[in-house]
Design a protein around this motif. Sequence first.
Motif, PDB file in Angstrom:
ATOM      1  N   TYR A 260      37.092  36.706  39.504  1.00  0.00           N
ATOM      2  CA  TYR A 260      37.424  37.136  38.134  1.00  0.00           C
ATOM      3  C   TYR A 260      38.237  38.422  38.166  1.00  0.00           C
ATOM      4  N   GLU A 261      37.819  39.389  38.941  1.00  0.00           N
ATOM      5  CA  GLU A 261      38.529  40.665  39.024  1.00  0.00           C
ATOM      6  C   GLU A 261      39.898  40.495  39.673  1.00  0.00           C
ATOM      7  N   ALA A 262      40.006  39.585  40.617  1.00  0.00           N
ATOM      8  CA  ALA A 262      41.291  39.355  41.273  1.00  0.00           C
ATOM      9  C   ALA A 262      42.331  38.796  40.310  1.00  0.00           C
ATOM     10  N   THR A 263      41.890  38.083  39.299  1.00  0.00           N
ATOM     11  CA  THR A 263      42.835  37.543  38.311  1.00  0.00           C
ATOM     12  C   THR A 263      43.208  38.554  37.233  1.00  0.00           C
ATOM     13  N   GLY A 264      42.574  39.713  37.255  1.00  0.00           N
ATOM     14  CA  GLY A 264      42.868  40.737  36.254  1.00  0.00           C
ATOM     15  C   GLY A 264      41.878  40.798  35.126  1.00  0.00           C
TER      16      GLY A 264
END
Length: 507
Positions: A260-264
């Motif tokens: 989730y964090e990697a997608t922004g």
Amino acid sequence: MSERRRAAAGAAAEPPYPGPAAFGAGDAGRFFGREDVVDLLRNRLAGARFLVVSGPSGSGVTSVLRAGLVPAVREPAVVLRPGRRPLEECAARLAALTGTPAVRLRAELAADPGHLHLRIRQALPPDAEFLLVIDQFEEVFTAEAPERAWFFAALARAAQAPVRVVVGLRADFADACARHPALAEPARNAVIPLAPLTAGQVRAALVRPAAEAGRGLENALVATLMAEVARQPGALPFATEALRRTWQATQGVTLALAAYEATGGITAAVAGAAEAVFRRLSPAEQDEARSLFLRLVGFGDGTPDTRRHVPYAELGVTPVVAQFVRARVVTAGRTGLDLAHDGVIDGWPRLRGWLAADRDALRVHRRLTEAAGLWETADRDSAVLYRGRHLDEALAWAKRSDARPNPPERRFLQASAGLRAAEESATRRRRRLSVATTLTALLGAASTATAIFRRRRGGFSRISTTPFTEQVNEMRRRQFYRRRADGGRFPAATVRQRASGHPPVAG
């Protein structure tokens, strides 16, 4: 596996989250969290022919009606958005229902609002019920007044057997709807407010679509998303968009916080939604969008920028604003407009560029906005108007090519400039009057001096001739007495003077 799970399993490759877009009738299998509202509507419709579902923008009214109520009633239904041409929209939907050409239906409907109910009844089998859903009813307030009045009358007359009418309405338009004579009676005690989602409902909206599709969410991800939605209620559509992106980036059966964090996350989701709408606009509309978002930001002074509430008196819902409202980027509440999420400020590069381009000009505009609002609140008291440097700065800003002052700001600037012109004119009149007064005083003084000089000069002349006159008189007296002593003859004047007993004198 439940029937609902089996239906979703076939499309497991596709994310079960719609993102910022509202749920439609085809999304019933993944619409969760509003089951209580759908049940309430079904129960109320058992004894009512007219209902209004009202909630703030972004609260999910459209999703409740399209993905919740319509699939749940299991009877013929038509969903329409009135837009600016509700008569044409009704004719088009009836044409699909009845097979009659839309042009013919439009003429019939325009002739009599009651024909909407008549045509629906004629198209139904005996004893059948029909559900007419009006989504985004607030759009009708952009229609011309005669067509709007026709639409209200048509709905009021349509709400009788076998037709049930359900209206979805943004909360800030509820009063306008209830005040209209044609709808005042049907809408009485018919409004069902859409309450904010509870924590349990938010969890269901986030977790159950994935579960029905055979996947799960990591507990840390669920906690993060629920905290974000609790902090900013308008974030739920973007939380589902972030989950859609996370779903696409996940290979396993569990959606993790790291993915989730990697997608922004939500920030990237909301920024992406804003940019997508912006790119669809024309150049002129993009200029308006820039002005909109700059108004929706509170400028920090040594602190981060924040969301700013914009009352409708400052900026109304234009077609450009409506596009961002529909995309859930901007929310339209009862009193004004707001950004749906801080991510618009933090994560949208275009907005960050606007905010950094000319901070001083932005502050001049913001002071003007606040001063114009104060002036209106103070019944346009001239004491509030701009003068001096503030007026110079505001007038210079208004001449910029990218300046978009709203009507209150333009009125304030015109009044301030008019006051300055009046004061400057009064100053010039006072100066002219002062000069005239000075000249008058000088001329008066000169006249006085001239008069005094002449008076003094005349007195000197009289004084200087007195001894000469006395000398002449003395000479005449001597001549008189000499002739008298000699016994000589006297002129007639002398005879008269002798008769009077006085010697002759010089006049």
